[in-house]
Design an enzyme around this catalytic site. Structure first.
Site, PDB file in Angstrom:
ATOM      1  N   HIS A  35      -3.610  -5.473   1.049  1.00 38.88           N
ATOM      2  CA  HIS A  35      -2.970  -5.826   2.331  1.00 38.88           C
ATOM      3  C   HIS A  35      -2.901  -7.346   2.493  1.00 38.88           C
ATOM      4  O   HIS A  35      -3.868  -7.954   2.980  1.00 38.88           O
ATOM      5  CB  HIS A  35      -3.743  -5.198   3.492  1.00 38.88           C
ATOM      6  CG  HIS A  35      -3.536  -3.731   3.583  1.00 38.88           C
ATOM      7  ND1 HIS A  35      -2.495  -3.162   4.276  1.00 38.88           N
ATOM      8  CD2 HIS A  35      -4.214  -2.712   3.013  1.00 38.88           C
ATOM      9  CE1 HIS A  35      -2.547  -1.856   4.155  1.00 38.88           C
ATOM     10  NE2 HIS A  35      -3.575  -1.547   3.392  1.00 38.88           N
ATOM     11  N   CYS A  79       0.839  -1.206   0.000  1.00 38.54           N
ATOM     12  CA  CYS A  79       0.000   0.000   0.000  1.00 38.54           C
ATOM     13  C   CYS A  79       0.876   1.260   0.000  1.00 38.54           C
ATOM     14  O   CYS A  79       1.516   1.547  -1.011  1.00 38.54           O
ATOM     15  CB  CYS A  79      -0.984  -0.060   1.177  1.00 38.54           C
ATOM     16  SG  CYS A  79      -2.317   1.133   1.037  1.00 38.54           S
ATOM     17  N   GLU A  91      -1.362  -8.948   4.631  1.00 41.60           N
ATOM     18  CA  GLU A  91      -1.181  -9.337   6.035  1.00 41.60           C
ATOM     19  C   GLU A  91      -2.483  -9.584   6.773  1.00 41.60           C
ATOM     20  O   GLU A  91      -2.479 -10.190   7.840  1.00 41.60           O
ATOM     21  CB  GLU A  91      -0.341  -8.273   6.767  1.00 41.60           C
ATOM     22  CG  GLU A  91      -1.001  -6.907   6.965  1.00 41.60           C
ATOM     23  CD  GLU A  91      -0.863  -5.960   5.772  1.00 41.60           C
ATOM     24  OE1 GLU A  91      -0.709  -6.455   4.646  1.00 41.60           O
ATOM     25  OE2 GLU A  91      -0.931  -4.743   5.975  1.00 41.60           O
TER      26      GLU A  91
END
Ligand code: XMP
Length: 520
Positions: free
Chosen positions: A176, A86, A178
């Site tokens: 994202h 990002c 994660e």
């Protein structure tokens, strides 16, 4: 800056996104050690840590705004693989002359990622499906692909969703990976650390345990070390490590402040005296002293102040009675280090209230914090490795000032006793339903609210208990837990039937934010 690690290392430049801690956790789940460095870290500083890879995190900022956290461009020339997530991708794009700009509408939520031919061949997406769901959370995006890069993947609203440099091992993703909402994200991060950075995965709890015990032995030598036990998991694991490292030269002090959960003092005492019989283990019953001082106090900060001051007084007195103490061990864990802002100038404000019960400075001991590098789940794994019981290791977090923060309004012994009993019912029923591990934290709160009720033929005017159960990864944000109605019903029935003075039970359906986990 973190210190040099004996392990393979991934450095995460922390730009302050709400998901940053998750990046570290996902990397460590691949058995690779990862730490944060601040955005001010220079290429030289990062090189001195010898990382195998570098990840640039997300951020709430925009790369083009004044004083936006930056990146030393030389970091991209270190020859070490870099993955920008990002904001990290925006920085890479910006440095290589690409256009980054905001959109009218922020993109927040699920998107379908589609791999291009280059993406299908890229090591980053190896074994990932051609189409996968990913989580987007951004206003800005790379409007053009920077010079020297090519496109790996797109989503409908974000054409430049993943890029790679033509020759350098530099990657950027707009989504994202994660977060759990990106189901293939963990595999992508694993591809990055294992395949692209070449990490073999030497961050294993058993080798951490052995190395830490050796290190503690060396550090403490023939001196004595003191450890304050709180009843919580972190201090118990520190004490267990020290018991293995220096055995009889460890003194453990558990101050019973009268504000602990039901059976907690007994559990810790039996755990330590049976498992580690050669250590000097002391329980100081100071409950009268604490409860007398707290009687009638309603203001939450005043309660914390009293508890902090009393703890220091009781602990210091005991500490001076123990001969020859040189070291004081504390259960600081990595999120505490991050949140205190030591590692990251962009971190949220310090949660000072969490430090109540922190240890007395005037004692002039040298501080030892063997869990400083670990996340809570790693601490639990370590505790299991050290032979602590599942009951001890599986305990939910509990605030330092104990039941005092769960007894709202003016405190007295009766109320503390009442909330302790209600808390025990909540935990027992959740355990019986097999939910103890799935719920991240569960407890009862005594509200300073009385209401009318009927019991038998008589009217009542009694207290209210609020039941709080949350699900969270990091305790910084949390969702209220959807407890099955049957479990709620049992909890409610048992509380009103077994605890005199309660005629109403409510369930807290607030998430954090805007609420916090504790009520105070
Ligand atoms: P909040 O209420 O801030 O809580 O959402 C987040 C986590 O921190 C715990 N907590 C504390 N822990 N001392 C502690 O050691 C404290 O004063 C304290 N206050 C909250 C809370 O139980 C939750 O796990």
């Amino acid at each position: 800056m973190p210190s040099l690690s004996p392990h393979e290392l991934i450095v995460v430049v922390n730009y302050g996104s709400q998901y940053d801690q998750l990046i570290l956790r996902r990397i460590r789940e691949c058995n690779v050690y990862a730490v944060f460095v601040p955005p001010t870290a220079t290429a030289k500083e990062i090189r001195s840590l010898g990382p195998k890879g570098i990840i640039l995190s997300g951020s709430p900022r925009s790369v083009y705004e004044p004083n936006a956290p930056a990146l030393d461009p030389e970091i991209l020339d270190l020859g070490v693989p870099v993955l920008g997530i990002c904001y990290g991708m925006h920085l890479i794009s910006y440095i290589f002359g690409g256009k980054v700009a905001g959109s009218d509408k922020a993109e927040y939520g699920w998107a379908m990622l589609r791999l291009h031919a280059a993406g299908k061949e890229s090591s980053l997406f190896k074994t990932l499906p051609e189409k996968s769901q990913v989580w987007m959370s951004h206003a800005d995006s790379a409007k053009t692909i920077p010079c020297g890069f090519h496109l790996l993947a797109s989503s409908e609203d974000c054409p430049n969703a993943a890029i790679r440099h033509d020759t350098l091992p530099v990657y950027g993703v707009q989504f994202h990976p994660e977060v759990a909402h990106s189901p293939t994200g963990a595999a992508l991060l694993r591809n990055f650390v294992r395949n692209i950075c070449g990490c073999r995965g030497d961050w294993q709890m058993d080798s951490f345990t052995d190395k830490t015990i050796d290190h503690l032995r060396e550090q403490i030598g023939n001196e004595r070390v003191l450890c304050a036990l709180s009843g919580g998991v972190d201090s118990a694991v520190v004490a267990a490590l020290l018991a293995k490292a220096v055995g009889p030269r460890l003194s453990c002090v558990l101050v019973d402040n009268g504000l602990m959960r039901q059976g907690e003092v007994e559990l810790v005492a039996s755990e330590f005296t049976t498992r580690f019989p050669d250590i000097d283990f002391r329980v100081i019953d100071a409950s009268d002293r604490f409860l007398d001082r707290l009687s009638g106090v309603a203001d939450p900060s005043e309660k914390r102040k009293i508890i902090g001051a009393e703890f220091i007084a009781v602990f210091s007195r005991e500490a001076t009675r123990i001969q020859g103490v040189k070291y004081l061990a504390q259960g600081t864990i990595y999120p505490d280090v991050i949140e205190s802002g030591v590692e990251n100038s962009h971190a949220a404000t310090i949660k000072l209230h969490h430090n109540v019960g922190g240890l007395p400075r005037e004692l002039e001991f040298t501080l030892i914090e063997p869990l400083r590098d670990l996340f809570k789940d790693e601490v639990r794994r370590l505790g299991r490795e050290l032979g602590l019981s599942a009951e001890m290791i599986g305990r939910h977090p509990f605030p330092g000032p104990g039941l005092a923060v769960r007894c709202l309004g003016a405190i007295d012994r009766r109320k503390i006793d009442l909330v302790r009993k209600a808390d025990a019912v909540v935990l027992e029923e959740i355990t019986l339903a097999g939910l103890l591990r799935d719920v991240s934290q569960a407890f009862a709160v005594l509200l300073p609210v009385r209401s009318v009720g009927v019991m038998g033929d008589a009217g009542t005017y009694e207290n209210t208990i609020a039941v709080r159960c949350v699900k969270t990864d990091d305790f910084m944000t949390a969702d209220w837990y959807e407890l099955p109605y049957g479990v709620m019903k049992k909890i409610s029935n048992r509380i009103v039937n077994e605890i005199r003075g309660v005629n109403r039970v409510v369930y807290d359906i607030s998430s954090k934010p805007p609420a916090t986990i504790e009520w105070e």
